[in-house]
Each structure stands twice: as C-alpha cells, then as structure tokens.
Design a protein around this motif. Structure first.
Motif, PDB file in Angstrom:
ATOM      1  N   PRO A  75      10.876  19.818   0.193  1.00 52.84           N
ATOM      2  CA  PRO A  75      10.180  21.082   0.442  1.00 52.84           C
ATOM      3  C   PRO A  75       8.669  21.012   0.254  1.00 52.84           C
ATOM      4  O   PRO A  75       7.946  21.852   0.783  1.00 52.84           O
ATOM      5  CB  PRO A  75      10.820  22.044  -0.565  1.00 52.84           C
ATOM      6  CG  PRO A  75      11.411  21.166  -1.625  1.00 52.84           C
ATOM      7  CD  PRO A  75      11.846  19.929  -0.916  1.00 52.84           C
ATOM      8  N   LEU A  76       8.181  20.026  -0.496  1.00 51.18           N
ATOM      9  CA  LEU A  76       6.743  19.891  -0.715  1.00 51.18           C
ATOM     10  C   LEU A  76       6.165  18.671  -0.001  1.00 51.18           C
ATOM     11  O   LEU A  76       5.071  18.214  -0.319  1.00 51.18           O
ATOM     12  CB  LEU A  76       6.444  19.809  -2.218  1.00 51.18           C
ATOM     13  CG  LEU A  76       6.869  21.021  -3.050  1.00 51.18           C
ATOM     14  CD1 LEU A  76       6.500  20.820  -4.517  1.00 51.18           C
ATOM     15  CD2 LEU A  76       6.248  22.310  -2.522  1.00 51.18           C
ATOM     16  N   ASP A 134      10.517  16.586  -5.042  1.00 53.31           N
ATOM     17  CA  ASP A 134      10.390  17.639  -4.025  1.00 53.31           C
ATOM     18  C   ASP A 134       9.615  17.158  -2.799  1.00 53.31           C
ATOM     19  O   ASP A 134       9.418  17.934  -1.858  1.00 53.31           O
ATOM     20  CB  ASP A 134       9.669  18.857  -4.612  1.00 53.31           C
ATOM     21  CG  ASP A 134      10.538  19.650  -5.576  1.00 53.31           C
ATOM     22  OD1 ASP A 134      11.772  19.475  -5.559  1.00 53.31           O
ATOM     23  OD2 ASP A 134       9.981  20.459  -6.349  1.00 53.31           O
ATOM     24  N   GLY A 189       6.697  26.393  -4.312  1.00 49.55           N
ATOM     25  CA  GLY A 189       7.385  26.449  -3.035  1.00 49.55           C
ATOM     26  C   GLY A 189       7.055  27.690  -2.222  1.00 49.55           C
ATOM     27  O   GLY A 189       6.411  28.629  -2.697  1.00 49.55           O
ATOM     28  N   SER A 206       8.270  23.997 -10.054  1.00 48.42           N
ATOM     29  CA  SER A 206       8.692  23.649  -8.699  1.00 48.42           C
ATOM     30  C   SER A 206       8.875  24.899  -7.850  1.00 48.42           C
ATOM     31  O   SER A 206       8.432  24.965  -6.689  1.00 48.42           O
ATOM     32  CB  SER A 206       9.995  22.851  -8.758  1.00 48.42           C
ATOM     33  OG  SER A 206      10.539  22.646  -7.464  1.00 48.42           O
ATOM     34  N   TRP A 207       9.526  25.895  -8.420  1.00 48.17           N
ATOM     35  CA  TRP A 207       9.744  27.153  -7.681  1.00 48.17           C
ATOM     36  C   TRP A 207       8.414  27.829  -7.347  1.00 48.17           C
ATOM     37  O   TRP A 207       8.194  28.272  -6.213  1.00 48.17           O
ATOM     38  CB  TRP A 207      10.627  28.081  -8.511  1.00 48.17           C
ATOM     39  CG  TRP A 207      10.688  29.477  -7.980  1.00 48.17           C
ATOM     40  CD1 TRP A 207      11.230  29.883  -6.786  1.00 48.17           C
ATOM     41  CD2 TRP A 207      10.160  30.659  -8.601  1.00 48.17           C
ATOM     42  NE1 TRP A 207      11.083  31.246  -6.638  1.00 48.17           N
ATOM     43  CE2 TRP A 207      10.435  31.741  -7.731  1.00 48.17           C
ATOM     44  CE3 TRP A 207       9.508  30.895  -9.810  1.00 48.17           C
ATOM     45  CZ2 TRP A 207      10.062  33.047  -8.029  1.00 48.17           C
ATOM     46  CZ3 TRP A 207       9.143  32.198 -10.113  1.00 48.17           C
ATOM     47  CH2 TRP A 207       9.420  33.247  -9.240  1.00 48.17           C
TER      48      TRP A 207
END
Length: 260
Positions: A9-10, A35, A241, A237-238
C-alpha cells in the motif's frame, strides 16, 4: 544500499524514520518496509544503523544527531538525493530524563526540548515544502501519553511531549488543504530496550522483582501490561495509508485505555 522495488500500500513512497534503529522506531521502520515503502532509518550510531537497515530491508540509513540542526538537515537532504523526496516522515527520536522538578536544572529542560521537540521542527522544515509541492504527505510524530497527561518526576519530558502534541495540531491546520496530514501517536510504557534497561537499574538499586517493577509502571494502564512496539507500528502504518486521509491533527493514544 540497493533494494528491489516492493509492492504494498505504500509502494513508491519514501519514508524517513528518526530514531529508527531500536525499539518503537525500528518496529515502525520494519512495518513501513513491509507496506512497500522505501525506508531510510536515522540513528546516532552508524554501525547499528547500517546493521538494522540491512536486517529489515530498508532502502538506506544515515547517522546523525537530531539535535544538531545543520547535521540533521544535511542527513535528510542526503536521503532525499538518493531515494527521492520524503513523503512519509516519522519523528520518533526522543529521550527522557527524570528528576523531581525542584532538582531539574534549566539545562535539562533545554535538552528535553531539543531532542523531543526541536528535532521535529527541523525535520518538518526540511520535508514539508516538498510534500506541499507534491500535494501529499504524511507526518507522524511519536509523542507519548506524557503529551496527554502529567507524570511525576519527568516534568521536562512531559512539557516537551505536550509541546509536540500542540505542534502537531497547529501543523495539521496549516497543511489541511495541501494534501498533508499531521498526527501524533502517544504510546504508554512500551516493551523496549530502554524500558528493560530502566527496569534492570531499578532492580539493581532496590532489589525488587522485575514483575513488581513493571506492574508499578503499568498501574495506570487498565490492561496492566506493557505496550508492544508492533502495536504502535500498526497505528503509524494506518495513519500513513490512504484510509486515514481524513485523519489529521489527532493524538492517538496506544496505551491500553490509560488515556480516554
């Protein structure tokens, strides 16, 4: 240090993590690598920084003192020249010193403000122009529950961490229309090398059992346990995102319910 491009996602994002060679910082760096981000970790010790970067598959590393504005700014510029503009900044570097207030000299306040607050100012000055120009960016400041409440015998540290939360909120307002989010995570007592070293020192001085010392540390945590660094990393992390693009100016406590 060359790394294969990662998916996730990253993917395609350059993340810079200060204090990234141990404890919570290392857990965050590891998670951002998983990620898909290209991660640069910063730490004071060059040998350890290189070792940890290799261990987690980071894109690069740099050794610098975050309280030295010129040295820190140069390290960030070097990382950006190698890996592109920083689109994720995690300000994790920090330090705590303890003493009763009346035995806390002014230079201790200066040190706590320098490493815990002014280093964040330096990093944000360095990367925010690029984020604003790109129309996107994530800044996560690792504060502490000490930024949300008071603790005895660490007044300088508490003052600095409260300032971090205040800075986070102000920057969030200034960048809200620029595609940049600015948030803080506020861990309680976490299971890190620093805490374990502190427990060992208390045990040596007092003869108390380790379990009793830890129980005293977490007495205000309703879950009665140390926070795991990976739990903080999950929160970071959240926040980095796309699902958290509407979350900004927040101080997220990761503390088992200690702060509500």
């Amino acid at each position: 240090m060359e790394r294969h491009a990662r998916s996730g996602p990253l993917s395609g994002r350059h993340a810079l993590v200060t204090g990234g060679t141990r404890g919570i910082g290392l857990a965050i760096a590891r998670r951002l690598v998983s990620d898909g981000a290209s991660v640069t970790i910063l730490g004071r010790n060059a040998v350890r920084a290189e070792q940890m970067a290799g261990e987690i598959g980071a894109a690069g590393f740099a050794a610098c003192d975050v309280t030295d504005r010129a040295e820190f700014t140069e390290a960030i510029a070097g990382a950006e020249s190698l890996h592109g503009g920083v689109s994720i900044l995690v300000n994790n570097a920090g330090q705590a010193e303890s003493a009763p207030f009346l035995k806390t000299p002014p230079d201790q306040f200066s040190r706590m403000l320098s490493v815990n607050l002014e280093s964040i100012v330096t990093a944000c000055h360095a990367v925010l122009p690029g984020m604003i120009a790109a129309g996107s960016g994530r800044i996560v400041n690792v504060a502490s529950t000490a930024g949300l409440k008071g603790y005895r015998y660490v007044s300088a540290y508490v003052a600095a961490k409260h300032a971090v939360v205040g800075l986070t909120r102000s920057l969030a307002l200034e960048t809200a229309e620029q595609g940049v989010t600015v948030n803080a995570v506020c861990p309680g007592f976490a299971d890190t090398d620093l805490i374990r070293d502190s427990v060992a020192r208390i045990r040596e001085k007092t003869g108390r059992e380790e379990a009793d010392i830890i129980a005293d540390m977490v007495r205000d945590n309703p879950q009665k346990r140390l926070i795991e660094p990976d739990e903080v990393a999950d929160t970071v992390s959240w926040l980095c995102g796309t699902g958290a693009r509407s979350v900004t100016g927040q101080a997220v406590a990761v503390a088992g319910g200690e702060v509500m």
